[in-house]
Write a protein that holds these residues in place. Structure first.
Motif, PDB file in Angstrom:
ATOM      1  N   GLU A   5       0.922  -1.480   0.260  1.00 34.30           N
ATOM      2  CA  GLU A   5      -0.193  -0.081   0.219  1.00 34.30           C
ATOM      3  C   GLU A   5       1.254   1.500   0.023  1.00 34.30           C
ATOM      4  OE1 GLU A   5      -3.269   1.880  -0.237  1.00 34.30           O
ATOM      5  OE2 GLU A   5      -3.822  -0.563  -0.181  1.00 34.30           O
ATOM      6  N   PRO A   7       1.129   4.778   0.692  1.00 37.39           N
ATOM      7  CA  PRO A   7      -0.424   6.130   0.783  1.00 37.39           C
ATOM      8  C   PRO A   7       0.253   7.711  -0.117  1.00 37.39           C
ATOM      9  CG  PRO A   7       2.187   6.069   2.158  1.00 37.39           C
ATOM     10  CD  PRO A   7       2.289   5.661   1.667  1.00 37.39           C
ATOM     11  N   PRO A  10       0.774  11.386   2.972  1.00 39.89           N
ATOM     12  CA  PRO A  10       1.720  10.615   3.780  1.00 39.89           C
ATOM     13  C   PRO A  10       1.357  11.300   5.417  1.00 39.89           C
ATOM     14  CG  PRO A  10       3.119  11.604   1.868  1.00 39.89           C
ATOM     15  CD  PRO A  10       1.556  11.627   1.381  1.00 39.89           C
ATOM     16  N   ASP A  15       6.224   7.359   5.013  1.00 43.00           N
ATOM     17  CA  ASP A  15       5.316   7.271   4.470  1.00 43.00           C
ATOM     18  C   ASP A  15       5.655   8.315   2.949  1.00 43.00           C
ATOM     19  OD1 ASP A  15       3.004   5.412   6.160  1.00 43.00           O
ATOM     20  OD2 ASP A  15       2.371   7.313   6.117  1.00 43.00           O
TER      21      ASP A  15
END
Length: 136
Positions: A5, A7, A10, A15
């Protein structure tokens, strides 16, 4: 990182790093980036611009101010703004990479050009036919 996954907004450094990497991989797999790399430009300089554009967009999506993004990346605020507005070729390619990730998810290092996917399908077909002939 494929299947992981990514983001789109973030929330922290990890992220941001994951979004940057996904943007770069997606962008470098695009036909546009391929054409840029084949062109007459300074390749290393252009790839550096692509990285700066990806890093700027990932930080912008995290809500980091342009002044801080510029400081972190060692570029001017105007450079960051141009990438974010898509006024640079690198900025345009990274924006399209972000849109692609938002729409389709992150596909990792899979071929993104339809003609490459077709070639891959054809090679698999030829291999399967060759295996059948060997087994006969």
């Amino acid at each position: 990182m494929a299947g992981e996954e990514v983001p789109l907004k973030p929330l922290g450094k990890e992220d941001i790093r994951r979004l940057e990497l996904a943007l770069l991989i997606t962008a470098l797999g695009s036909p546009e980036a391929y054409e840029e790399l084949r062109g007459e430009r300074q390749h290393l300089t252009w790839v550096d611009s692509l990285f700066v554009a990806a890093a700027a967009l990932a930080r912008d999506k995290a809500g980091i101010p342009v002044s801080k993004i510029a400081d972190e990346l060692g570029v001017t605020e105007e450079t960051v703004r141009k990438h974010l507005r898509g006024e640079t070729r690198a900025g345009q390619i990274i924006r399209r990479a972000y849109e692609r990730i938002a729409k389709e998810g992150f596909r990792g290092l899979q071929p993104q050009q339809p003609q490459l996917e077709e070639r891959l399908r054809r090679v698999r077909q030829l291999l399967e036919e060759a295996l059948k002939e060997l087994q006969a």
